[in-house]
Design a protein around this motif. Sequence first.
Motif, PDB file in Angstrom:
ATOM      1  N   THR A   9       0.680  -1.169  -0.221  1.00  0.00           N
ATOM      2  CA  THR A   9      -0.401  -0.074   0.362  1.00  0.00           C
ATOM      3  C   THR A   9       0.984   1.431   0.359  1.00  0.00           C
ATOM      4  OG1 THR A   9      -1.866   1.470   1.321  1.00  0.00           O
ATOM      5  CG2 THR A   9      -0.251   0.063   2.642  1.00  0.00           C
ATOM      6  N   TYR A  34      -1.615  -9.676   4.570  1.00  0.00           N
ATOM      7  CA  TYR A  34      -0.402  -8.503   4.876  1.00  0.00           C
ATOM      8  C   TYR A  34      -0.688  -6.904   4.510  1.00  0.00           C
ATOM      9  CZ  TYR A  34       1.281 -13.165   6.992  1.00  0.00           C
ATOM     10  OH  TYR A  34       1.327 -14.225   8.336  1.00  0.00           O
ATOM     11  N   VAL A  35      -0.468  -6.476   4.775  1.00  0.00           N
ATOM     12  CA  VAL A  35      -0.395  -5.546   4.409  1.00  0.00           C
ATOM     13  C   VAL A  35       0.764  -4.232   3.975  1.00  0.00           C
ATOM     14  CG1 VAL A  35      -1.730  -2.935   4.380  1.00  0.00           C
ATOM     15  CG2 VAL A  35      -3.196  -4.797   5.095  1.00  0.00           C
ATOM     16  N   ASN A  37       4.252  -1.442   3.655  1.00  0.00           N
ATOM     17  CA  ASN A  37       3.901  -0.427   3.073  1.00  0.00           C
ATOM     18  C   ASN A  37       6.170  -0.170   3.341  1.00  0.00           C
ATOM     19  OD1 ASN A  37       5.202   2.923   4.043  1.00  0.00           O
ATOM     20  ND2 ASN A  37       3.931   2.542   2.712  1.00  0.00           N
ATOM     21  N   SER A  67       4.506   6.456   8.021  1.00  0.00           N
ATOM     22  CA  SER A  67       4.471   4.446   7.308  1.00  0.00           C
ATOM     23  C   SER A  67       2.807   3.543   8.356  1.00  0.00           C
ATOM     24  CB  SER A  67       5.662   3.974   7.373  1.00  0.00           C
ATOM     25  OG  SER A  67       5.472   3.073   7.218  1.00  0.00           O
ATOM     26  N   ARG A  68       4.489   4.195   9.639  1.00  0.00           N
ATOM     27  CA  ARG A  68       3.298   2.890  10.679  1.00  0.00           C
ATOM     28  C   ARG A  68       1.454   3.483  10.993  1.00  0.00           C
ATOM     29  NH1 ARG A  68       8.185   2.185  15.546  1.00  0.00           N
ATOM     30  NH2 ARG A  68       9.534   0.496  14.742  1.00  0.00           N
ATOM     31  N   LEU A  71      -0.631   2.571   8.082  1.00  0.00           N
ATOM     32  CA  LEU A  71      -0.498   1.266   8.444  1.00  0.00           C
ATOM     33  C   LEU A  71      -2.015   1.160   9.689  1.00  0.00           C
ATOM     34  CD1 LEU A  71       2.613  -0.320   8.158  1.00  0.00           C
ATOM     35  CD2 LEU A  71       0.907  -0.856   6.508  1.00  0.00           C
ATOM     36  N   GLU A  72      -1.484   2.432  10.759  1.00  0.00           N
ATOM     37  CA  GLU A  72      -2.419   2.024  12.298  1.00  0.00           C
ATOM     38  C   GLU A  72      -4.036   2.283  11.353  1.00  0.00           C
ATOM     39  OE1 GLU A  72      -4.292   0.680  14.645  1.00  0.00           O
ATOM     40  OE2 GLU A  72      -2.411   0.662  14.634  1.00  0.00           O
ATOM     41  N   LEU A  75      -5.894  -0.431   9.983  1.00  0.00           N
ATOM     42  CA  LEU A  75      -5.743  -1.271  10.476  1.00  0.00           C
ATOM     43  C   LEU A  75      -7.550  -0.819  10.827  1.00  0.00           C
ATOM     44  CD1 LEU A  75      -3.387  -3.105  12.599  1.00  0.00           C
ATOM     45  CD2 LEU A  75      -4.045  -3.676  11.039  1.00  0.00           C
ATOM     46  N   GLU A  90      -2.480  -8.080   8.842  1.00  0.00           N
ATOM     47  CA  GLU A  90      -0.953  -8.130   9.906  1.00  0.00           C
ATOM     48  C   GLU A  90      -0.601  -6.831   9.392  1.00  0.00           C
ATOM     49  OE1 GLU A  90       1.342 -10.766  11.391  1.00  0.00           O
ATOM     50  OE2 GLU A  90      -0.150 -11.668  12.013  1.00  0.00           O
ATOM     51  N   THR A  91       0.091  -5.907  10.214  1.00  0.00           N
ATOM     52  CA  THR A  91       0.855  -4.838   8.948  1.00  0.00           C
ATOM     53  C   THR A  91       2.634  -5.051   9.504  1.00  0.00           C
ATOM     54  OG1 THR A  91       0.406  -3.262  10.488  1.00  0.00           O
ATOM     55  CG2 THR A  91      -1.014  -3.082   9.704  1.00  0.00           C
ATOM     56  N   SER A  93       5.921  -2.817   8.081  1.00  0.00           N
ATOM     57  CA  SER A  93       6.659  -1.066   7.545  1.00  0.00           C
ATOM     58  C   SER A  93       8.777  -1.506   7.209  1.00  0.00           C
ATOM     59  CB  SER A  93       6.694  -0.545   8.230  1.00  0.00           C
ATOM     60  OG  SER A  93       7.202   1.082   8.588  1.00  0.00           O
TER      61      SER A  93
END
Length: 286
Positions: A9, A34-35, A37, A67-68, A71-72, A75, A90-91, A93
């Motif tokens: 992503t 699994y996403v 970045n 990035s974190r 991703l949050e 979610l 799950e993410t 980075s």
Amino acid sequence: MEKRILVPTNFSKHAWNALVYGFGLYKNIPCTFYVLNAYQSGSSLPEKFSLSKSSGRNAHEKAREESREGLEKILQGLSFRKENQRHQFETLSSSQPLPEAIQDAVDKHNIDLILMGSKGENVSINSAYENTVTAISEKIEKCPILVIPEESSPTTDVVREVVFPTSFRMIFKLKELTALMDIASSFKAGILVLYIDTDNKGLNKEQETNKKILKDYFSKFDCSFHTLTKTTISTGTRLFIESRQSDLLAIYKRKQGFFSKLFAQPFVEEIDFNPNIPVLVLKEND
């Protein structure tokens, strides 16, 4: 059997669209999505795949935090989607360039399929030009990639039939076709095996044998075989898809060379066919 799906992503609409498309694709199958970045991807990739191109420790820390946070937010958005309790998320980075980050995730998490969004109405499969799809498909090994155009509708009944061009000049391993059969099974879609007879000589004995093997592989599916003559591979495939308004194109790509073993014979025509439907890139597997 649970599937492991990787979705890169850049926090864009087309990346989200690819993720939602995956929900429909695997609506009846337990999955872990699994996403990923990659926040310091190379400059050759599109804008937003690199959130920060600045150098220095502060810039790196800022990019990692962005990035974190991104991703949050994904979610959080996914927490409102309750249509499938068998889907987990799950993410990931990574500070690696995107192709390396994807391959690392594929290897570490035993990924079954990569889902990628493509900006705009078309999926470029012209390996003569630099773009994200080409960069990823050239470098990623042993894992199929499904590329979703931005305008594709992420509904659960979007795939009626899948076009699979082949020259019948090689024997496919069954595991190389798993992603294609998963899609056909999930959507109850037909598999249309397309042979472009460019020299109008018909199939030789070896090709007939390989065709029979494919028939056996696809025996449990609604599978049909089609032949076009007096046309090129790119033009024939494009016209076939347009005439039937097919929903997905599956192509096979070896580790080296152009997309798909169907181009195994000497081939000088540029691949200028950019479909406006999802493209499944099947990869050679040892």
